[in-house]
Design a protein around this motif. Structure first.
Motif, PDB file in Angstrom:
ATOM      1  N   ILE A 170      55.643 -21.742  -4.526  1.00 17.32           N
ATOM      2  CA  ILE A 170      54.607 -20.940  -3.867  1.00 17.32           C
ATOM      3  C   ILE A 170      53.318 -21.751  -3.870  1.00 17.32           C
ATOM      4  O   ILE A 170      52.839 -22.160  -4.928  1.00 17.32           O
ATOM      5  CB  ILE A 170      54.378 -19.598  -4.595  1.00 17.32           C
ATOM      6  N   THR A 171      52.774 -22.013  -2.691  1.00 16.37           N
ATOM      7  CA  THR A 171      51.523 -22.747  -2.596  1.00 16.37           C
ATOM      8  C   THR A 171      50.378 -21.780  -2.322  1.00 16.37           C
ATOM      9  O   THR A 171      50.485 -20.879  -1.494  1.00 16.37           O
ATOM     10  CB  THR A 171      51.572 -23.833  -1.504  1.00 16.37           C
ATOM     11  N   MET A 172      49.275 -21.986  -3.043  1.00 11.02           N
ATOM     12  CA  MET A 172      48.101 -21.128  -2.895  1.00 11.02           C
ATOM     13  C   MET A 172      46.858 -21.921  -2.499  1.00 11.02           C
ATOM     14  O   MET A 172      45.840 -21.334  -2.158  1.00 11.02           O
ATOM     15  CB  MET A 172      47.822 -20.388  -4.206  1.00 11.02           C
ATOM     16  N   ARG A 173      46.929 -23.240  -2.548  1.00  8.46           N
ATOM     17  CA  ARG A 173      45.730 -24.047  -2.321  1.00  8.46           C
ATOM     18  C   ARG A 173      45.889 -25.047  -1.181  1.00  8.46           C
ATOM     19  O   ARG A 173      45.086 -25.964  -1.075  1.00  8.46           O
ATOM     20  CB  ARG A 173      45.379 -24.779  -3.607  1.00  8.46           C
ATOM     21  N   SER A 174      46.878 -24.915  -0.347  1.00  6.46           N
ATOM     22  CA  SER A 174      47.028 -25.830   0.785  1.00  6.46           C
ATOM     23  C   SER A 174      46.037 -25.419   1.875  1.00  6.46           C
ATOM     24  O   SER A 174      46.241 -24.423   2.570  1.00  6.46           O
ATOM     25  CB  SER A 174      48.463 -25.785   1.325  1.00  6.46           C
ATOM     26  N   ASN A 175      44.959 -26.189   2.014  1.00  9.01           N
ATOM     27  CA  ASN A 175      43.930 -25.817   2.988  1.00  9.01           C
ATOM     28  C   ASN A 175      43.552 -26.953   3.926  1.00  9.01           C
ATOM     29  O   ASN A 175      42.579 -26.847   4.666  1.00  9.01           O
ATOM     30  CB  ASN A 175      42.674 -25.323   2.254  1.00  9.01           C
ATOM     31  N   PHE A 176      44.319 -28.049   3.911  1.00  8.64           N
ATOM     32  CA  PHE A 176      44.030 -29.211   4.739  1.00  8.64           C
ATOM     33  C   PHE A 176      44.102 -28.902   6.237  1.00  8.64           C
ATOM     34  O   PHE A 176      43.531 -29.611   7.054  1.00  8.64           O
ATOM     35  CB  PHE A 176      45.025 -30.337   4.415  1.00  8.64           C
ATOM     36  N   VAL A 220      43.277 -24.569  12.692  1.00 11.18           N
ATOM     37  CA  VAL A 220      43.806 -23.252  13.080  1.00 11.18           C
ATOM     38  C   VAL A 220      42.711 -22.190  13.143  1.00 11.18           C
ATOM     39  O   VAL A 220      43.004 -20.998  13.144  1.00 11.18           O
ATOM     40  CB  VAL A 220      44.932 -22.801  12.111  1.00 11.18           C
ATOM     41  N   GLY A 221      41.465 -22.615  13.186  1.00 16.41           N
ATOM     42  CA  GLY A 221      40.379 -21.663  13.385  1.00 16.41           C
ATOM     43  C   GLY A 221      39.812 -21.045  12.135  1.00 16.41           C
ATOM     44  O   GLY A 221      39.036 -20.094  12.217  1.00 16.41           O
ATOM     45  N   VAL A 222      40.166 -21.575  10.966  1.00 21.00           N
ATOM     46  CA  VAL A 222      39.580 -21.088   9.727  1.00 21.00           C
ATOM     47  C   VAL A 222      38.316 -21.888   9.446  1.00 21.00           C
ATOM     48  O   VAL A 222      38.333 -23.128   9.506  1.00 21.00           O
ATOM     49  CB  VAL A 222      40.563 -21.226   8.547  1.00 21.00           C
ATOM     50  N   LYS A 223      37.220 -21.215   9.147  1.00 17.42           N
ATOM     51  CA  LYS A 223      35.956 -21.887   8.894  1.00 17.42           C
ATOM     52  C   LYS A 223      35.994 -22.542   7.522  1.00 17.42           C
ATOM     53  O   LYS A 223      36.070 -21.860   6.502  1.00 17.42           O
ATOM     54  CB  LYS A 223      34.805 -20.883   8.969  1.00 17.42           C
ATOM     55  N   ALA A 224      35.958 -23.865   7.500  1.00 16.52           N
ATOM     56  CA  ALA A 224      36.078 -24.616   6.250  1.00 16.52           C
ATOM     57  C   ALA A 224      35.411 -25.974   6.435  1.00 16.52           C
ATOM     58  O   ALA A 224      35.189 -26.419   7.561  1.00 16.52           O
ATOM     59  CB  ALA A 224      37.553 -24.791   5.876  1.00 16.52           C
ATOM     60  N   PRO A 225      35.088 -26.659   5.322  1.00 14.70           N
ATOM     61  CA  PRO A 225      34.478 -27.980   5.432  1.00 14.70           C
ATOM     62  C   PRO A 225      35.378 -28.954   6.181  1.00 14.70           C
ATOM     63  O   PRO A 225      36.604 -28.947   6.007  1.00 14.70           O
ATOM     64  CB  PRO A 225      34.304 -28.416   3.972  1.00 14.70           C
ATOM     65  N   ARG A 226      34.770 -29.782   7.014  1.00 13.64           N
ATOM     66  CA  ARG A 226      35.531 -30.781   7.763  1.00 13.64           C
ATOM     67  C   ARG A 226      35.624 -32.059   6.942  1.00 13.64           C
ATOM     68  O   ARG A 226      34.624 -32.710   6.663  1.00 13.64           O
ATOM     69  CB  ARG A 226      34.872 -31.056   9.110  1.00 13.64           C
ATOM     70  N   ARG A 227      36.844 -32.388   6.535  1.00 17.80           N
ATOM     71  CA  ARG A 227      37.095 -33.608   5.769  1.00 17.80           C
ATOM     72  C   ARG A 227      38.244 -34.339   6.446  1.00 17.80           C
ATOM     73  O   ARG A 227      39.383 -34.310   5.968  1.00 17.80           O
ATOM     74  CB  ARG A 227      37.445 -33.268   4.329  1.00 17.80           C
ATOM     75  N   PRO A 228      37.990 -34.959   7.596  1.00 20.18           N
ATOM     76  CA  PRO A 228      39.080 -35.488   8.423  1.00 20.18           C
ATOM     77  C   PRO A 228      39.996 -36.470   7.709  1.00 20.18           C
ATOM     78  O   PRO A 228      41.225 -36.382   7.863  1.00 20.18           O
ATOM     79  CB  PRO A 228      38.354 -36.140   9.605  1.00 20.18           C
ATOM     80  N   LEU A 229      39.447 -37.388   6.925  1.00 19.47           N
ATOM     81  CA  LEU A 229      40.294 -38.383   6.263  1.00 19.47           C
ATOM     82  C   LEU A 229      41.131 -37.747   5.158  1.00 19.47           C
ATOM     83  O   LEU A 229      42.349 -37.966   5.068  1.00 19.47           O
ATOM     84  CB  LEU A 229      39.434 -39.514   5.700  1.00 19.47           C
ATOM     85  N   LYS A 282      46.329 -35.503   3.233  1.00 16.76           N
ATOM     86  CA  LYS A 282      47.076 -34.404   2.631  1.00 16.76           C
ATOM     87  C   LYS A 282      48.122 -33.848   3.585  1.00 16.76           C
ATOM     88  O   LYS A 282      49.207 -33.429   3.155  1.00 16.76           O
ATOM     89  CB  LYS A 282      46.109 -33.301   2.194  1.00 16.76           C
ATOM     90  N   ALA A 283      47.825 -33.843   4.867  1.00 16.95           N
ATOM     91  CA  ALA A 283      48.805 -33.362   5.848  1.00 16.95           C
ATOM     92  C   ALA A 283      50.038 -34.260   5.856  1.00 16.95           C
ATOM     93  O   ALA A 283      51.180 -33.774   5.915  1.00 16.95           O
ATOM     94  CB  ALA A 283      48.172 -33.299   7.235  1.00 16.95           C
ATOM     95  N   ARG A 284      49.838 -35.572   5.799  1.00 14.58           N
ATOM     96  CA  ARG A 284      50.971 -36.501   5.784  1.00 14.58           C
ATOM     97  C   ARG A 284      51.791 -36.327   4.508  1.00 14.58           C
ATOM     98  O   ARG A 284      53.028 -36.334   4.541  1.00 14.58           O
ATOM     99  CB  ARG A 284      50.474 -37.934   5.904  1.00 14.58           C
ATOM    100  N   LEU A 285      51.111 -36.173   3.379  1.00 11.69           N
ATOM    101  CA  LEU A 285      51.831 -35.962   2.123  1.00 11.69           C
ATOM    102  C   LEU A 285      52.593 -34.645   2.143  1.00 11.69           C
ATOM    103  O   LEU A 285      53.720 -34.547   1.634  1.00 11.69           O
ATOM    104  CB  LEU A 285      50.852 -35.988   0.949  1.00 11.69           C
ATOM    105  N   PHE A 286      51.968 -33.617   2.736  1.00 15.20           N
ATOM    106  CA  PHE A 286      52.613 -32.306   2.828  1.00 15.20           C
ATOM    107  C   PHE A 286      53.916 -32.404   3.614  1.00 15.20           C
ATOM    108  O   PHE A 286      54.956 -31.878   3.188  1.00 15.20           O
ATOM    109  CB  PHE A 286      51.657 -31.317   3.487  1.00 15.20           C
ATOM    110  N   VAL A 287      53.867 -33.066   4.767  1.00 19.47           N
ATOM    111  CA  VAL A 287      55.062 -33.186   5.600  1.00 19.47           C
ATOM    112  C   VAL A 287      56.161 -33.928   4.859  1.00 19.47           C
ATOM    113  O   VAL A 287      57.341 -33.565   4.937  1.00 19.47           O
ATOM    114  CB  VAL A 287      54.714 -33.888   6.932  1.00 19.47           C
TER     115      VAL A 287
END
Length: 404
Positions: A131-137, A142-151, A156-161
């Motif tokens: 169960i993941t609770m902190r995946s926010n990359f 997807v339209g969620v207002k959050a800090p932009r940290r592109p790198l 994290k997206a590549r590691l997630f996949v």
């Protein structure tokens, strides 16, 4: 297979994590499986440990396993992801020596999830669910207002996949519905799931079924006076936005319609003194409960108060307080940031504020306390799924991935 054991490994019983372990165990026991909750010896005196040891459920056990011994030269163990991966692998090996394990459940997989592409499964070939609770990359996509940290987010997206393709991982459950949307778009872009991809399903953060108490009786039990009350609930830190709320209320001197501030929950040491000063001159005088809140008191608080404060700072994940407010039919004043803002974005649950200025907060307070609001049609909002029954059903469905 029901004679096999489900291991639920959670070393930390702080916050809501022990409840997730308990509810997961009940879900699988009710499905006919034996369950063992594996945790640290540091939790030996926790109420859940004592309840299991003194309980009447022969199919539910507790196992206390200390982390593996480490030398003074920790090496890769100094990296938290690696250290937790080692801890989970050790706990699994210790407890599975004399048991046939059908499934491992990790209520908080964020401990080591991003280490999976490099270290593989800590549970060998045994099927497991996390169960993941902190995946926010993915939030900004997807339209969620959050800090932009592109790198950082791209990495994290590549590691997630890559982590999703870890051998043995059958299902990744997420309390963030936008993660499943993001993954569906990724899968469509790659012509469907790869054979080794785990399923990613939404697990609604649960709040147990409870009936609201009669507000007047709840107020009497809590010692609350007349008038309106705004509730700040949970672990009280500066990130709750409680100082900004107090500042806004202080800007309403002599306002006959000013609500009473109710702060309920254990306060951080860094917050206690400054908060005492910040609320000392508020009129009406605030009600402060600086302690662990029992289930009975919690029910009374959500029954008695007229609105719930969710103007959090720097918090981009889910909020159990939002679920509780929805379950009790109480409007919220919410930040526009993160998943709180995403769930509240239509305004149906209450005012959404873009900043924590006194003017914005007081404007929201005026709107939310102006009078009765229209109730949401039953079953309309996504939060309708945030029940304990739905939580257990979703966990039990993961067994299909194992059987398959």
């Amino acid at each position: 297979m029901p004679e096999d054991t489900v291991l639920i490994i959670e070393p930390d019983f702080s916050g809501h994590r022990w409840r997730y372990a308990e509810w997961a165990a009940h879900a699988y026991v009710e499905a006919g499986y034996r369950c063992v909750i594996v945790t640290s010896p540091a939790n030996a005196g926790h109420p859940l440990v004592e309840a299991i040891r003194g309980g009447a459920r022969p199919q539910l056990e507790i196992a206390l396993v200390a982390p593996p011994a480490r030398t003074s030269r920790r090496g890769l163990s100094s990296i938290s992801y690696v250290r937790f991966h080692q801890d989970f692998r050790h706990a699994f090996r210790v407890v599975s020596r004399d048991r046939s394990v059908a499934l491992v459940v990790v209520p908080y997989v964020d401990y080591f999830f991003l280490a999976l592409p490099f270290l593989g499964s800590p549970f060998g070939s045994t099927p497991w669910v996390g169960i993941t609770m902190r995946s926010n990359f993915h939030h900004c996509e997807v339209g969620v207002k959050a800090p932009r940290r592109p790198l950082v987010n791209a990495l994290k997206a590549r590691l997630f996949v890559r982590a999703i393709r870890t051998a043995g991982l059958r299902t990744l459950l997420t309390i963030d519905p936008t993660l499943t949307e993001w993954w569906s778009a990724i899968a469509r872009g790659h012509a469907g799931r790869a054979p080794r991809d785990a399923a990613i399903d939404y697990l609604a953060d649960p709040f147990p079924d409870a009936c609201a108490a009669e507000p007047a009786l709840a107020k009497a039990r809590l010692g609350l006076g007349e008038g309106r009350h705004v509730l700040v609930y949970g672990a009280i830190t500066a990130r709750k936005g409680v100082f900004e709320l107090a500042c806004a209320l202080a800007a309403r001197p002599g306002d006959a319609h000013a609500p009473t501030l109710v702060i309920a929950g254990a306060q951080d040491e860094d917050v206690r003194g400054p908060l005492r000063e910040a609320v000392a001159k508020l009129v009406p005088a605030p009600v402060v409960m600086d302690r662990f809140i029992s289930g009975e008191t919690e029910l009374d608080l959500f029954s008695a108060c007229d609105a719930v404060w969710l103007g959090y700072k720097g918090h981009y994940g889910m909020s159990g307080v939002l679920v509780q407010a929805y379950r009790f039919g109480k409007p919220v004043i919410a930040t526009a940031d993160g998943l709180i803002g995403w769930f509240c974005r239509t305004g149906e649950l209450g005012p959404v504020i873009d900043d924590l200025s006194a003017a914005a907060i007081n404007g929201a307070l005026d709107r939310v306390l102006a009078g009765p609001r229209e109730p949401l049609p039953e079953g309309r909002h996504l939060l309708e799924r945030n029940t304990l029954g739905q939580f257990k059903q979703t966990l039990r469905q993961t067994l299909k991935q194992v059987i398959a």
